[in-house]
Design a protein around this motif. Structure first.
Motif, PDB file in Angstrom:
ATOM      1  N   ARG A   9       0.839  -1.196   0.000  1.00  0.00           N
ATOM      2  CA  ARG A   9       0.000   0.000   0.000  1.00  0.00           C
ATOM      3  C   ARG A   9       0.869   1.239   0.000  1.00  0.00           C
ATOM      4  O   ARG A   9       1.521   1.547   0.993  1.00  0.00           O
ATOM      5  CB  ARG A   9      -0.882   0.017   1.244  1.00  0.00           C
ATOM      6  CG  ARG A   9      -1.975  -1.027   1.167  1.00  0.00           C
ATOM      7  CD  ARG A   9      -3.140  -0.660   2.048  1.00  0.00           C
ATOM      8  NE  ARG A   9      -4.077  -1.765   2.089  1.00  0.00           N
ATOM      9  CZ  ARG A   9      -4.689  -2.185   3.184  1.00  0.00           C
ATOM     10  NH1 ARG A   9      -4.478  -1.564   4.336  1.00  0.00           N
ATOM     11  NH2 ARG A   9      -5.523  -3.194   3.131  1.00  0.00           N
ATOM     12  N   GLY A  10       0.884   1.892  -1.138  1.00  0.00           N
ATOM     13  CA  GLY A  10       1.599   3.161  -1.257  1.00  0.00           C
ATOM     14  C   GLY A  10       3.038   3.106  -0.778  1.00  0.00           C
ATOM     15  O   GLY A  10       3.495   3.989  -0.070  1.00  0.00           O
ATOM     16  N   VAL A  48       3.982   2.844  -4.759  1.00  0.00           N
ATOM     17  CA  VAL A  48       3.481   1.709  -5.533  1.00  0.00           C
ATOM     18  C   VAL A  48       2.430   0.939  -4.735  1.00  0.00           C
ATOM     19  O   VAL A  48       2.619   0.666  -3.553  1.00  0.00           O
ATOM     20  CB  VAL A  48       4.654   0.783  -5.935  1.00  0.00           C
ATOM     21  CG1 VAL A  48       4.148  -0.585  -6.377  1.00  0.00           C
ATOM     22  CG2 VAL A  48       5.478   1.427  -7.040  1.00  0.00           C
ATOM     23  N   ASP A  49       1.314   0.624  -5.390  1.00  0.00           N
ATOM     24  CA  ASP A  49       0.290  -0.256  -4.828  1.00  0.00           C
ATOM     25  C   ASP A  49       0.319  -1.558  -5.609  1.00  0.00           C
ATOM     26  O   ASP A  49       0.473  -1.544  -6.832  1.00  0.00           O
ATOM     27  CB  ASP A  49      -1.113   0.353  -4.991  1.00  0.00           C
ATOM     28  CG  ASP A  49      -1.254   1.653  -4.231  1.00  0.00           C
ATOM     29  OD1 ASP A  49      -0.939   1.670  -3.030  1.00  0.00           O
ATOM     30  OD2 ASP A  49      -1.667   2.657  -4.860  1.00  0.00           O
ATOM     31  N   LEU A  50       0.152  -2.642  -4.888  1.00  0.00           N
ATOM     32  CA  LEU A  50       0.179  -3.928  -5.573  1.00  0.00           C
ATOM     33  C   LEU A  50      -0.475  -4.957  -4.676  1.00  0.00           C
ATOM     34  O   LEU A  50      -0.228  -4.979  -3.472  1.00  0.00           O
ATOM     35  CB  LEU A  50       1.638  -4.316  -5.848  1.00  0.00           C
ATOM     36  CG  LEU A  50       1.919  -5.763  -6.247  1.00  0.00           C
ATOM     37  CD1 LEU A  50       1.309  -6.071  -7.594  1.00  0.00           C
ATOM     38  CD2 LEU A  50       3.426  -5.992  -6.321  1.00  0.00           C
ATOM     39  N   ILE A  71      11.540  -3.467  -4.820  1.00  0.00           N
ATOM     40  CA  ILE A  71      10.183  -3.925  -4.489  1.00  0.00           C
ATOM     41  C   ILE A  71      10.229  -5.365  -4.002  1.00  0.00           C
ATOM     42  O   ILE A  71       9.633  -5.718  -2.985  1.00  0.00           O
ATOM     43  CB  ILE A  71       9.242  -3.809  -5.722  1.00  0.00           C
ATOM     44  CG1 ILE A  71       8.942  -2.339  -5.988  1.00  0.00           C
ATOM     45  CG2 ILE A  71       7.949  -4.604  -5.502  1.00  0.00           C
ATOM     46  CD1 ILE A  71       7.829  -2.101  -6.969  1.00  0.00           C
ATOM     47  N   GLY A  72      10.983  -6.200  -4.709  1.00  0.00           N
ATOM     48  CA  GLY A  72      11.110  -7.604  -4.314  1.00  0.00           C
ATOM     49  C   GLY A  72      11.624  -7.735  -2.894  1.00  0.00           C
ATOM     50  O   GLY A  72      11.095  -8.514  -2.094  1.00  0.00           O
ATOM     51  N   ARG A  73      12.640  -6.957  -2.546  1.00  0.00           N
ATOM     52  CA  ARG A  73      13.211  -7.045  -1.196  1.00  0.00           C
ATOM     53  C   ARG A  73      12.202  -6.590  -0.151  1.00  0.00           C
ATOM     54  O   ARG A  73      12.148  -7.140   0.948  1.00  0.00           O
ATOM     55  CB  ARG A  73      14.469  -6.178  -1.095  1.00  0.00           C
ATOM     56  CG  ARG A  73      15.641  -6.767  -1.841  1.00  0.00           C
ATOM     57  CD  ARG A  73      16.932  -6.033  -1.498  1.00  0.00           C
ATOM     58  NE  ARG A  73      17.900  -6.268  -2.553  1.00  0.00           N
ATOM     59  CZ  ARG A  73      18.247  -5.363  -3.463  1.00  0.00           C
ATOM     60  NH1 ARG A  73      17.778  -4.135  -3.389  1.00  0.00           N
ATOM     61  NH2 ARG A  73      19.092  -5.670  -4.416  1.00  0.00           N
ATOM     62  N   GLY A  84       4.654   3.812   3.503  1.00  0.00           N
ATOM     63  CA  GLY A  84       3.676   2.823   3.086  1.00  0.00           C
ATOM     64  C   GLY A  84       3.837   1.526   3.846  1.00  0.00           C
ATOM     65  O   GLY A  84       4.726   1.387   4.686  1.00  0.00           O
ATOM     66  N   SER A  85       2.986   0.543   3.543  1.00  0.00           N
ATOM     67  CA  SER A  85       3.058  -0.696   4.304  1.00  0.00           C
ATOM     68  C   SER A  85       2.969  -1.931   3.419  1.00  0.00           C
ATOM     69  O   SER A  85       2.416  -1.905   2.326  1.00  0.00           O
ATOM     70  CB  SER A  85       1.956  -0.731   5.371  1.00  0.00           C
ATOM     71  OG  SER A  85       0.759  -0.234   4.833  1.00  0.00           O
TER      72      SER A  85
END
Ligand SMILES: Nc1ncnc2c1ncn2[C@@H]1O[C@H](COP(=O)(O)OP(=O)(O)OP(=O)(O)O)[C@@H](O)[C@H]1O
Ligand SMILES: Nc1ncnc2c1ncn2[C@@H]1O[C@H](COP(=O)(O)OP(=O)(O)OP(=O)(O)O)[C@@H](O)[C@H]1O
Ligand code: SF4
Ligand code: SF4
Ligand SMILES: [Mg+2]
Ligand SMILES: [Mg+2]
Lengths: 336, 324
Positions: A9-10, A48-50, A71-73, A84-85
């Motif tokens: 989230r963000g 980034v949201d995913l 992002i992967g880490r 974000g979380s």
């Protein structure tokens, strides 16, 4: 679709100048020589949201240095976001009690892009792959040898090599050690960071088939980071395209490959090398490659975009729906 | 014209406690200036060790036990370490599969690149710095001035790879061995790098050995292809011949595994069985236990033959004979 197993989230990640001794020394020398550089903040990941559903395979593609490994880490819980979380099964991993946090970390494994740097050079393969399953009680001492053999063989490694050290292996063999290590702890979620890049296509096929089997049998979920668009297309349900810290397009795999919307995605697909091609001339990038140290204003892609308009320099395009399940961040979509 | 590099009957073995690993076993090839040789093959088949052997960088317990490596007609296996050092990084360069073999983790990028320039060129520090800066720009690293002041760990995988490429290109070598140089790069940056090396080959007549698993890159880049399996070259020929009409069953199996040659979501074709351990190769053809065409003849050692002009293979039953 089932509930997300991982949700971002963000999340943002910024890297400042490093503060280790060597870096401090370097900077103080640079200061004395008057060559100190101004901006040293890298915005590696930008809001980034995913969300990844259980059993899903999400492909993550993008320019070199755009923030995929970062992002992967963060997903694997080995690097905290700046903002974000990261939620594991609906719970923020930053607020989990220690034992649950440990459990989450074990269940989310990462296969690292750089196999050599991620393997302890002083450990034998049997310890690299076998230690964690033993420590976490996934296998009993008595069954260890059989378990280890099976783990190595599954990743295409000869168990006869179990007492070797990482430097005694070829590049692709090292990568398979990393794959065996990640799978040996029986994860639920696998972050594959260029996990098959160092393998010949036949062994690559063997590993990708293994990934697909594990998904079917154990509902294993994947975040699949790769530059190989052929592999991403073959494996993924959904693809995210990143550019300079931001997601610029996301859609179901077939949609991305048949109807790419974002000009960066289109540029990527146009450059995919084809095995049918013979002795072609490769083309240099036109326009300037933007830097995460000084990201361009507005749309980060505008210095390279053939369709850039005045508005693109000023205003950041938002990622929004352009068709059911298909999102893109480009001002051109406003004219439709 | 003498070839830029000619390798004759090279054998590089590792003498380990568990036995002798014949990583490279009777490998021969040659390459002329401006040409691109694509070296492909099984993971662990000896591609990198072939490169290390040419560079004189095989570490004990490994040794070149036999064969000649002729650089511009001169056997460099006999050179002193001092003469070799003058060639290495200068006339003969290698981009290592692992960029951290080129980069020192505790030194800033500028320190390392300036050192690499000054090792073989008599230029001032400022000139060296500006050459380093241009080289980074060439491989698509933005803000090269700021990035020069960074440490390797502050770079992404692909950026480290590009720094290693930039260092290898600094002195416009006569021979460049590139070991999986673009695996960490997206296709647009990859195309940028490939266009730079094509320029290098045309402008400076550099001979390129391009080691890769990416057959699509090789298809577009290479003049000739050599395919390795278990320490041997099992097939050579022009890129078109090897990819379109492979002679060796291993080559055919390899091409069949490319994802774009398979249906999306379905199981990918893979070659059955496992790579034999180099410690315990079966006698005869090393591919025998996995080959659909194996028969009693294959228990003997296949020698290189040329069943069609311009294409060689090590196989008793090359595929051309099967279909003809
Ligand atoms: N430890 C760090 N310190 C400072 N900057 C970093 C660090 N790690 C990554 N970066 C920077 O963050 C950005 C994103 O890096 P990341 O490794 O996530 O890229 P990537 O998308 O995985 O690229 P590649 O495809 O080349 O592996 C890069 O600009 C990189 O220089
Ligand atoms: N120091 C060493 N000791 C023992 N064996 C070694 C050593 N270094 C390499 N080998 C073995 O030599 C063989 C050839 O290795 P090489 O690195 O050349 O393979 P490669 O073809 O480059 O593979 P990849 O595509 O996976 O990088 C491998 O089977 C490897 O295990
Ligand atoms: S917003 Fe503008 S610059 Fe960005 S991709 Fe779209 S058209 Fe190109
Ligand atoms: S020699 Fe025999 S076993 Fe070896 S590749 Fe040819 S047919 Fe197959
Ligand atoms: Mg990365
Ligand atoms: Mg190698």
């Amino acid at each position: 679709m089932s509930a997300p197993i991982i949700e971002l989230r963000g999340i943002s990640k910024r890297f400042g100048p490093s503060y280790d001794a060597a870096a401090r020394l370097g900077r103080s020398i640079a200061r004395r020589l008057g060559t100190e550089q101004k901006n040293e903040i890298v915005q590696a990941v930008d809001r980034v949201d995913l969300s990844v559903a259980s059993g899903e395979v999400v492909g993550l593609v993008g320019e070199s240095g755009c923030g995929k490994s970062t992002i992967g880490r963060m997903v694997a819980g080995i690097m905290p976001p700046s903002e974000g979380s990261v939620l594991y099964k609906g719970q923020d991993i930053a607020t989990l009690p220690p034992d649950r946090a440990r459990d989450a970390k074990l269940k989310v494994q990462m296969i690292f892009q750089d196999p050599y740097a991620s393997l302890n050079p002083r450990l034998r393969v049997e310890d690299i792959v076998g230690e964690a399953p033993l420590v976490h009680g996934l296998v009993k001492r008595a069954d260890f040898a059989t378990y280890l053999d099976a783990q190595l063989r599954r990743a295409g490694l000869d168990p006869a090599y179990r007492r070797r050290y990482p430097h005694q292996f070829s590049g692709g063999q090292r990568q398979r050690i990393g794959i065996a290590r990640a799978l040996a702890v029986q994860p639920e979620f696998l972050v594959c960071d260029e996990a098959v890049a160092a393998l010949d296509v036949s062994i690559q096929a063997q590993i990708l088939n293994l990934f697909m089997d594990l998904r079917r049998e154990l509902d294993l979920t994947y975040l699949f980071i790769s530059h190989d668009l052929g592999v991403v297309e073959h494996l993924s349900d959904r693809v995210l395209i990143m550019y300079l810290g931001r997601i610029v397009e996301s859609a179901a795999t077939e949609e991305v490959f048949s109807r790419p919307n974002h000009p960066y995605t289109q540029a990527l697909l146009a450059e995919v090398p084809r095995i049918e091609a013979r002795k072609r001339r490769f083309t240099a990038i036109t326009g300037e490659i933007p830097s995460p140290l000084a990201p361009p204003s507005g749309c980060h892609f505008h210095p390279r975009c053939p369709h850039a308009m005045p508005r693109c320099v000023q205003e950041e395009p938002q990622l929004r729906d352009i068709a059911p399940g298909h999102r893109s961040a480009c001002h051109l979509n406003d004219r439709l | 014209m003498t070839a830029t590099l000619e390798v004759r009957n090279l054998r590089t073995h590792f003498f380990t406690r568990a036995g002798v690993v014949k990583a490279v076993d009777d490998v021969s090839f040659s390459i002329a200036g401006g040409q691109v040789l694509g070296l492909v093959g099984e993971s662990g088949s000896g591609k990198s060790v072939t490169g290390f052997s040419v560079m004189g960088l095989v570490d004990p317990p490994g040794h070149v036990v036999e064969g000649a490596i002729l650089y511009q007609g001169r056997d460099i296996t006999r050179l002193s370490e001092r003469d070799m050092r003058a060639l290495r990084g200068n006339r003969i360069a290698m981009i290592f599969q692992d960029p951290m073999m080129t980069l020192n983790p505790v030194l800033r990028i500028d320190t390392q690149m300036i050192e690499a320039v000054q090792a073989h060129a008599k230029v001032s520090r400022a000139q060296a710095r500006s050459r380093a800066r241009d080289a980074l720009g060439q491989v698509g690293i933005p803000s090269p001035d700021e990035r020069l002041a960074a440490y390797p760990h502050q770079f992404s995988g692909g950026m480290r790879q590009r720094v290693a490429i930039a260092i290898a290109l600094l002195h416009h070598p006569d021979l460049l061995i590139a070991d999986e140089p673009t695996t960490a790069l997206d296709v647009t940056i990859q195309a940028q790098i490939l266009s730079e090396v094509q320029k290098l080959a045309v402008t400076y007549g550099t001979a390129l050995i391009w080691i890769t698993h990416d057959l699509s890159v090789i298809a577009g880049l290479a003049d000739e292809i050599a395919v390795m399996y278990a320490g041997r070259i099992v097939e050579t020929g022009s890129a078109a011949r090897v990819l379109d009409t492979p002679l060796h069953p291993y080559t055919q199996g390899l091409i069949g595994s490319v994802p774009s040659r398979n249906r999306r979501g379905e199981k990918l074709r893979q070659i059955p069985g496992m790579t034999p351990s180099l410690l315990r190769l079966p006698p005869g053809c090393a591919f025998r236990t996995r080959c659909p065409h194996a028969d009693a003849a294959c228990e003997q050692e296949p020698e290189p033959s040329q069943p069609v002009p311009g294409q060689t293979t090590r196989c008793f039953h090359p595929l051309i004979a099967v279909s003809a």
